[in-house]
Design a protein around this motif. Structure first.
Motif, PDB file in Angstrom:
ATOM      1  N   LYS A   1       0.828  -1.207   0.000  1.00 47.48           N
ATOM      2  CA  LYS A   1       0.000   0.000   0.000  1.00 47.48           C
ATOM      3  C   LYS A   1       0.859   1.253   0.000  1.00 47.48           C
ATOM      4  N   LEU A   2       2.015   1.197   0.671  1.00 47.96           N
ATOM      5  CA  LEU A   2       2.919   2.342   0.708  1.00 47.96           C
ATOM      6  C   LEU A   2       3.442   2.649  -0.695  1.00 47.96           C
ATOM      7  N   GLU A   3       3.843   1.617  -1.435  1.00 49.63           N
ATOM      8  CA  GLU A   3       4.306   1.829  -2.802  1.00 49.63           C
ATOM      9  C   GLU A   3       3.199   2.418  -3.663  1.00 49.63           C
ATOM     10  N   ALA A   4       1.983   1.928  -3.494  1.00 44.11           N
ATOM     11  CA  ALA A   4       0.856   2.450  -4.266  1.00 44.11           C
ATOM     12  C   ALA A   4       0.607   3.911  -3.932  1.00 44.11           C
ATOM     13  N   LEU A   5       0.686   4.273  -2.668  1.00 45.02           N
ATOM     14  CA  LEU A   5       0.495   5.662  -2.263  1.00 45.02           C
ATOM     15  C   LEU A   5       1.612   6.543  -2.823  1.00 45.02           C
ATOM     16  N   GLN A   6       2.848   6.069  -2.780  1.00 48.64           N
ATOM     17  CA  GLN A   6       3.969   6.841  -3.322  1.00 48.64           C
ATOM     18  C   GLN A   6       3.785   7.083  -4.818  1.00 48.64           C
ATOM     19  N   GLN A   7       3.309   6.083  -5.530  1.00 50.70           N
ATOM     20  CA  GLN A   7       3.083   6.241  -6.964  1.00 50.70           C
ATOM     21  C   GLN A   7       1.945   7.227  -7.231  1.00 50.70           C
ATOM     22  N   THR A   8       0.904   7.183  -6.421  1.00 51.71           N
ATOM     23  CA  THR A   8      -0.201   8.124  -6.573  1.00 51.71           C
ATOM     24  C   THR A   8       0.270   9.551  -6.308  1.00 51.71           C
ATOM     25  N   LEU A   9       1.070   9.725  -5.266  1.00 51.90           N
ATOM     26  CA  LEU A   9       1.592  11.057  -4.960  1.00 51.90           C
ATOM     27  C   LEU A   9       2.515  11.554  -6.075  1.00 51.90           C
ATOM     28  N   PHE A  10       3.317  10.668  -6.642  1.00 50.17           N
ATOM     29  CA  PHE A  10       4.181  11.038  -7.759  1.00 50.17           C
ATOM     30  C   PHE A  10       3.334  11.480  -8.951  1.00 50.17           C
ATOM     31  N   LEU A  11       2.294  10.719  -9.258  1.00 51.12           N
ATOM     32  CA  LEU A  11       1.424  11.089 -10.378  1.00 51.12           C
ATOM     33  C   LEU A  11       0.741  12.432 -10.139  1.00 51.12           C
ATOM     34  N   SER A  12       0.324  12.686  -8.914  1.00 49.73           N
ATOM     35  CA  SER A  12      -0.315  13.970  -8.630  1.00 49.73           C
ATOM     36  C   SER A  12       0.711  15.109  -8.738  1.00 49.73           C
ATOM     37  N   ASP A  13       1.965  14.853  -8.357  1.00 51.00           N
ATOM     38  CA  ASP A  13       3.012  15.868  -8.509  1.00 51.00           C
ATOM     39  C   ASP A  13       3.313  16.144  -9.984  1.00 51.00           C
ATOM     40  N   ILE A  14       3.347  15.090 -10.780  1.00 47.88           N
ATOM     41  CA  ILE A  14       3.552  15.258 -12.223  1.00 47.88           C
ATOM     42  C   ILE A  14       2.402  16.065 -12.820  1.00 47.88           C
ATOM     43  N   LEU A  15       1.178  15.723 -12.443  1.00 47.42           N
ATOM     44  CA  LEU A  15       0.003  16.438 -12.938  1.00 47.42           C
ATOM     45  C   LEU A  15       0.051  17.903 -12.518  1.00 47.42           C
ATOM     46  N   ARG A  16       0.411  18.143 -11.285  1.00 42.32           N
ATOM     47  CA  ARG A  16       0.527  19.504 -10.760  1.00 42.32           C
ATOM     48  C   ARG A  16       1.562  20.307 -11.579  1.00 42.32           C
TER      49      ARG A  16
END
Length: 127
Positions: A62-77
């Motif tokens: 779940k931690l890896e999944a959350l890190q990937q989601t946060l990375f995607l949101s940073d890229i989108l931002r």
């Protein structure tokens, strides 16, 4: 709120943040590059690619999944910030990038590798 919708919020936030009075797309771009180097971005994209290739397999926590989601949101931002900077014709000369030298070194290294492969891939001339 249902847990299934929790991850969607990370990817929605960048679209709403741009309407806040304190929003500055140039600062957003600086923050992105302060947090991610080109190497880190590449590694995160490789991890996402691997995730897509192994869908359905239990290969991450779940931690890896959350890190990937946060990375995607940073890229989108960052993409939204670049779009707004371009569409508003903002001067990007005032952006200060702390990781600039490390990223330039990565680009120099990839150019050397590319030049090497180009040199051995030259077509043979007929005599």
């Amino acid at each position: 709120m249902k847990a299934i919708y929790e991850d969607l919020l990370h990817l929605d936030r960048p679209f709403y943040e741009i309407h806040e009075d304190s929003y500055d797309p140039l600062k957003c771009i600086e923050n992105f590059w302060d947090h991610y180097s080109l190497v880190t971005i590449r590694e995160n994209l490789y991890a996402l690619d691997l995730k897509c290739k192994t869908l359905g397999e239990a290969t991450e926590s779940k931690l890896e999944a959350l890190q990937q989601t946060l990375f995607l949101s940073d890229i989108l931002r960052a993409l939204i910030a670049y779009f707004l900077t371009h569409s508003r014709h903002l001067d990007t000369g005032q952006i200060r990038l702390s990781a600039l030298e490390a990223n330039l070194e990565e680009i120099r290294l990839t150019k050397k590798i590319n030049d090497f492969f180009q040199s051995i891939n030259q077509p043979k001339t007929l005599r």
